[in-house]
Write an enzyme that holds these catalytic residues in place. Structure first.
Site, PDB file in Angstrom:
ATOM      1  CB  THR A  80      40.596  37.459  37.503  1.00 34.06           C
ATOM      2  OG1 THR A  80      39.323  37.755  37.281  1.00 34.06           O
ATOM      3  CG2 THR A  80      41.648  38.358  37.316  1.00 34.06           C
ATOM      4  CB  CYS A  81      39.949  32.109  39.305  1.00 31.87           C
ATOM      5  SG  CYS A  81      38.602  30.964  40.126  1.00 31.87           S
ATOM      6  CB  VAL A  82      34.604  34.550  38.046  1.00 32.38           C
ATOM      7  CG1 VAL A  82      34.017  33.043  38.066  1.00 32.38           C
ATOM      8  CG2 VAL A  82      33.442  35.547  38.566  1.00 32.38           C
ATOM      9  CB  ALA A  85      38.154  37.757  41.112  1.00 29.72           C
TER      10      ALA A  85
END
Length: 131
Positions: A80-82, A85
């Site tokens: 997941t794109c931090v 997210a």
């Protein structure tokens, strides 16, 4: 037939659109055709696929569990794109600790990564397909 390496980019949420489910079905088809799915990068609302707190109705397909099972069975990275997210409340243990939060909710088999991970996939995989 030669096999190819793939990364999928999922922008659609876990539920509410067909995007994530279509990506999952495409992932299964790739594997059935003996291609290699290296990773799935969840971006924008797609990061909701990585929440451990989704509970679908008993008669609904559990897409979050399906991603987990697929990743475990075929050693696929689920990222997941931090930044996306964090904005949407999907938090890893590391991020919870860093930001002083009492809990995390990133689902098992998922990790958080930056856009550099996606850029690397674009450079190293044969195909990157966005949903």
């Amino acid at each position: 037939m030669s096999t190819l390496t793939y990364t999928l980019v999922v922008n659609g949420p876990l539920y509410g659109s067909q995007s994530a489910r279509s990506a999952y079905q495409f992932a299964k088809a790739l594997i059935e055709q003996e291609h290699t799915l290296v990773s799935v990068f969840f971006y924008q609302d797609g990061v909701t696929n990585g929440s451990a707190l989704s509970v679908p109705a008993n008669d609904e397909f559990d897409l979050a569990k399906a991603w987990h099972t697929l990743a475990d069975e075929y050693q696929i990275r689920l990222e997941t794109c931090v930044a996306a997210a964090l904005r949407r409340g999907v938090i890893s243990e590391d991020e919870a600790s860093q930001h002083g939060l009492a809990q995390s909710n990133l689902a098992e088999s998922f990790s958080q990564a930056g856009l550099g991970s996606l850029a690397e996939a674009m450079l190293t995989q044969d195909r990157v397909v966005q949903f």
